[in-house]
Design an enzyme around this catalytic site. Structure first.
Site, PDB file in Angstrom:
ATOM      1  N   CYS A  82     -97.604  70.180   2.920  1.00 16.17           N
ATOM      2  CA  CYS A  82     -96.957  68.933   2.526  1.00 16.17           C
ATOM      3  C   CYS A  82     -95.976  69.287   1.417  1.00 16.17           C
ATOM      4  O   CYS A  82     -96.364  69.493   0.271  1.00 16.17           O
ATOM      5  CB  CYS A  82     -97.995  67.924   2.044  1.00 16.17           C
ATOM      6  SG  CYS A  82     -97.276  66.340   1.606  1.00 16.17           S
ATOM      7  N   GLN A  83     -94.718  69.396   1.784  1.00 15.66           N
ATOM      8  CA  GLN A  83     -93.699  69.847   0.841  1.00 15.66           C
ATOM      9  C   GLN A  83     -92.477  68.920   0.954  1.00 15.66           C
ATOM     10  O   GLN A  83     -91.538  69.206   1.697  1.00 15.66           O
ATOM     11  CB  GLN A  83     -93.336  71.304   1.129  1.00 15.66           C
ATOM     12  CG  GLN A  83     -92.567  71.950   0.017  1.00 15.66           C
ATOM     13  CD  GLN A  83     -92.415  73.452   0.226  1.00 15.66           C
ATOM     14  OE1 GLN A  83     -92.409  73.943   1.340  1.00 15.66           O
ATOM     15  NE2 GLN A  83     -92.268  74.172  -0.870  1.00 15.66           N
TER      16      GLN A  83
END
Length: 150
Positions: A82-83
């Site tokens: 999750c970036q």
């Protein structure tokens, strides 16, 4: 484009948060290396990652993936992270590869129950943090790579 990525690889090698940074299979669009977290529960190990650049880089964001299994709410079972920095909504072409790697390290160093791909682990982190940390430390001992010497 390849020249820019090659230059960014040299810049990223100067950054101390990753080791063994190199093109994979001689392809400058795919990098591999070891990420070295600074804080518990992950600082007892090193985590292999891949950074894959689009042929349209820098107009399209690169994609980061952890190849080493990790007990983390922001990393799914396939190693996708999750970036938000590399999402199409937030990507800015002037962002450097080192910034992407720094953001990936920040994900490991500062657990954020809002950057989530695994709801079960995010719940555990919020509701039972001691249990989460114990499990994450044990998983790190079992699955991470040894940290290289400084």
């Amino acid at each position: 484009m390849a020249a820019r990525i090659a230059k960014e690889l040299e810049e990223a090698r100067l950054w101390g948060g990753a080791r063994e940074l190199r093109p994979l299979d001689g392809n400058v669009l795919r990098w591999g290396g070891l990420l070295l977290p600074n804080n518990p529960p992950y600082n007892a190990g090193a985590f292999r990652f891949e950074l894959t650049f689009s042929p349209h880089h820098p107009l399209s964001p690169p994609r980061a993936r952890l190849c080493t299994s990790i007990y983390h709410p922001g990393v799914d079972a396939e190693g996708n992270v999750c970036q938000p920095l590399t999402s199409t909504q937030h990507w800015v072409p002037s962002t450097r590869a080192t910034q992407v790697l720094q953001d990936l390290l920040l994900l490991l160093d500062s657990l954020d129950p809002e950057r989530v791909l695994r709801q079960d682990l995010a719940w555990e982190l919020r509701q039972r943090p001691e249990l989460f940390h114990r499990r994450a430390e044990e998983h790190t001992r079992q699955h991470s790579e040894p940290r290289p010497e400084p």
